[in-house]
Design an enzyme around this catalytic site. Structure first.
Site, short mmCIF file in Angstrom:
data_model
loop_
_atom_site.label_atom_id
_atom_site.label_comp_id
_atom_site.label_asym_id
_atom_site.label_seq_id
_atom_site.Cartn_x
_atom_site.Cartn_y
_atom_site.Cartn_z
CB THR A 145 -0.81 0.04 1.26
OG1 THR A 145 0.02 0.25 2.62
CG2 THR A 145 -1.57 -1.10 1.66
CG ASP A 146 1.29 5.95 -1.16
OD1 ASP A 146 2.32 6.10 -0.43
OD2 ASP A 146 1.17 6.58 -2.31
CE1 TYR A 147 4.88 7.34 6.05
CE2 TYR A 147 2.67 8.03 7.03
CZ TYR A 147 4.19 7.96 7.17
OH TYR A 147 4.78 8.43 8.18
CB THR A 148 -1.47 5.63 6.51
OG1 THR A 148 -1.50 6.78 5.78
CG2 THR A 148 -0.30 5.86 7.30
CB SER A 149 -3.26 3.86 1.15
OG SER A 149 -2.77 2.50 0.92
#
Length: 762
Positions: A298-302
């Site tokens: 995932t992207d950052y905290t997505s």
């Protein structure tokens, strides 16, 4: 296998192979692009590890935390070191240097129960220590070999400092310059963007992931992140299946075909579903249609952000939805770590899904050779030899020169005389080191390493001949400063050459840097107008991360020359001096369309036909698809760029008037350097499908070739077309070509071409 390091690793070697099944599990088989699957020994190791893992340890492999050296969001995990010691983390990002990665790897390998090595990742976007031009600038070179070399050098430097993995390349098609992350990609075009995506993957990963100087590439952000509504970062996207498949999917397909090992989800919701929870994208398309078997991060905290999206009621459900959709690794959000055990107990996810994700992640660690030698990337000697080597720095200068685009050159004011004296550099970008690098510089040195424009010109023309004054402020909202402008004008009036160094502060482009105004920020425009009012020729050098609205400057009564230098990296000052002096003949071409003003956005060269087009015969006709006070045409077209020489094109020669659906057609043109010096020309091929079962674009790039010609030299350039080059998603959403009439265009830019016609026959 070589002897593995550490007591825990020796336990793996002895016991895990013993408990491995006789027949390797096919669930661990990874087919990435054209690369072969791993040998049975690797399958046995991976399956044996998974058989011994607790659920907590499996989830740990699916967990990625930042070392907090750099953050791009609001979530920090202060206990990440303790999590590593507890075997709860499989990968760490934003931690590098050979010494630091070795120390952390030692903890993972020698102090945890199973001794599984960590994967170290980082945002190696346009260089690691040696900083290259921003990706958009590199795309302006149209030089695939140079772009691949940039990624290769970045990968070697990163690997020498213990990194295994980069969160690059960004392959999002971007057609809205308001979006700050347009700086991080390859521009607006599908064909060019796909070629560059593949080149960057090849650069990072090389031919062998087992080599100690290659790193895993990540194709991001899947998908349609570059189409964020209103150009606002993290915003939603909504589009047809045809647009998604024809425009936004192809660069990802190209990256995966080139071997991209990992893929990152995007922040946006697509057609109502957050991408991190989209089984359509992550399973139906990525796994089943394309056959991708690397791992998805995932992207950052997505995952966490699926809750404020309004798609998940809480983080636990978000984690279940993302895993079920096809996510393998959770970046920074700690959702998997916190909730997956309960989700298994509740029956919301299955153990087989977790085992598959873990197998994919372990596969990459195996391919990198980390089970043979977990410390192979953390090499102090290689770090010392590789970082900022003379070869790397020379490449940064060369690639920066190739990326610079000459937009205007009235009366051949450029290049400057080799004996030029009394050069005035005026503007906030004239002596700024940090702004040369742009955003996403990773481990780059923003303070001491970059060469400013003033330093570059002083090195070329002598310190006594170059004077700098700031004259303006590039801070958003800054008002004109009459005193500063007065001092700048006084310097200009007593100088022979006036160079206005203007553009954007590095932080005004990149992630979370969307703008609604494309004018020169701050009070730079007022200064520029005052300099032009002196009556002396003004050379505008732009240092910026996105296209800017330059209609006033382009007007023939205003500045004499415009150079788009973008944010050219640490050697930018020298590279710009090379262009200004004529030591290097500019060869850059725009990888996107530059609008006259923000009101034209989105504006791109391959828009669809309209039923009420404006014609040259009636440009101001009423009830046509046009603006009242602004032409439809851009300020600068896709593919545009000037040279210090001139190139002439012959008529297009076709090998036949028709192309059989199973045959080929060759289109040729002879290009002649009609100027007085050698130069590089980028010959561009476009096609137009005149009639289709759905409306087709007015023009599409389908090929290009860069040639170098001496003064007076000619060369014939040929392109071969097949029915595949003419294919699209037809009315029934099947992919293929339709028989009928086509136009072919070859020239120096999308709006400067010769034309010929042919027919595709059944």
């Amino acid at each position: 296998m070589n002897m593995m390091r550490g007591a825990a690793a020796l336990i793996i070697g002895a016991s895990l192979l013993a408990c491995a099944p006789d027949t390797p599990s096919q669930s661990a088989e990874v087919k990435i692009g054209a690369q072969s699957v791993i040998e049975p020994e690797g399958h046995a190791l991976i399956d044996g590890l998974i058989a011994q893992m607790t659920l907590e340890e499996k989830i740990g492999q699916m967990t990625l935390f930042s070392a907090n050296w750099s953050d791009t969001g609001a979530v920090n995990r202060e206990s990440w070191r303790e999590d590593v010691k507890a075997g709860k983390v499989g990968a760490v990002f934003s931690l590098f240097t050979a010494q630091k990665t070795r120390a952390m790897q030692t903890i993972a390998v020698e102090q945890t129960r199973l001794g599984i090595p960590l994967l170290f990742g980082y945002d190696v976007i346009h260089g690691h220590r040696t900083t290259f031009p921003i990706p958009l600038a590199e795309a302006a070179s149209w030089d695939l070999e140079a772009i691949e070399l940039s990624a290769r050098i970045a990968g070697r430097e990163a690997a020498a400092e213990g990194l295994h993995w980069t969160f690059a390349p960004m392959v999002d098609i971007a057609r809205d310059p308001r979006w700050g992350r347009i700086a991080e990609g390859a521009g607006e075009d599908v064909y060019l963007g796909s070629k560059i995506a593949a080149a960057r993957v090849r650069g990072f990963q090389g031919d062998d992931l087992g080599a100690h100087d290659t790193i895993l590439a990540t194709a991001k952000h899947f998908a349609a992140y570059g189409a964020a509504q209103a150009g606002r970062d993290y915003h939603t996207t909504d589009m047809s299946q045809r647009e998604l498949r024809e425009t936004y999917f192809p660069p990802f397909e190209a990256a995966l075909e080139a071997g991209a090992a990992t893929l990152m989800t995007s922040f946006n919701a697509l057609n109502g579903v957050p991408v991190t929870g989209s089984s359509f994208l992550l399973t139906d398309v990525l796994r089943e249609e394309w056959g991708f078997e690397g791992f998805v991060v995932t992207d950052y905290t997505s995952i966490n952000e699926m809750v404020p999206h309004g798609y998940s009621r809480d983080n636990k459900q978000a984690g279940e939805q993302s895993l079920n959709a096809g996510v393998d690794m959770d970046m920074q959000g700690a959702v998997f770590m916190t909730h997956l055990e309960q989700s298994i107990e509740d029956g919301a996810v299955k153990m087989a899904q977790i085992d598959t994700a873990v197998a994919r992640i372990l596969e990459m660690k195996y391919r990198l050779g980390l089970f043979d030698d977990p410390y192979r990337y953390s090499d102090l000697a290689r770090e010392k030899a590789e970082i900022y080597s003379a070869v790397n720095i020379a490449a940064a200068r060369d690639i920066a020169r190739k990326s610079i685009v000459l937009l205007k050159n009235d009366n051949d004011v450029l290049p400057l005389s080799s004996a030029a004296q009394s050069i005035a550099i005026i503007g906030p970008l004239g002596d700024s080191k940090s702004d040369m690098l742009g955003n996403w510089i990773g481990a780059g040195d923003r303070k001491t390493r970059p060469v400013s424009l003033t330093e570059g010109l002083r090195a070329r023309y002598g310190a006594g001949n170059v004077t700098y004054i700031k004259g303006a402020d590039y801070t958003l909202g800054a008002k004109p400063n009459p005193d500063a402008i007065k001092q700048a004008v006084a310097l200009a009036q007593k100088s022979d050459v006036i160079i206005a160094a203007m553009g954007e502060r590095w932080s005004l482009s990149g992630e979370a840097a969307s703008r609604t105004d494309l004018q020169l920020p701050g009070n730079q425009q007022a200064l520029l107008e005052a300099l032009v009012a002196t009556g002396k020729p003004v050379i505008l050098v732009l240092i910026n991360g996105r296209p800017l609205a330059l209609e006033w400057a382009q007007n023939e009564d205003n500045v004499a020359a415009i150079i788009e230098a973008w944010q050219p990296g640490m050697e930018g000052g020298h590279a710009i001096a090379d262009i200004l002096s004529g030591d290097y003949n500019p060869s850059g071409r725009l990888p996107l369309t530059v609008p006259r003003n923000v009101g034209q956005v989105p504006l791109y060269y391959n828009m669809l036909h309209t039923g009420r087009p404006v014609t040259d015969a009636e440009p101001n006709a009423k009830f046509k698809s046009r603006y009242l006070a602004t032409p439809n045409t851009p300020l600068y077209a896709f593919g545009y760029g000037l040279s210090y020489t001139d190139f002439k094109y012959s008529k297009i020669s076709l090998s036949a008037d028709s192309l059989p659906v199973s045959g080929t057609l060759t289109a040729s043109v002879t290009v002649t350097n009609s100027g007085k010096r050698a130069g590089v020309e980028t010959v561009q091929l476009y096609i137009q499908d005149k009639f289709g079962s759905v409306v087709r674009p007015v023009k599409q790039l389908k090929g290009f070739e860069q040639i170098t010609l001496d003064a007076g030299q000619s060369q014939t350039v040929s392109f071969t077309l097949t029915a595949k080059d003419l294919s699209f998603y037809r009315a029934d959403m099947s992919f293929g070509a339709e028989a009928g009439a086509f136009n072919i265009f070859i020239g120096s830019a999308s709006d400067n071409t010769r034309k010929a016609a042919f027919t595709l026959t059944d």
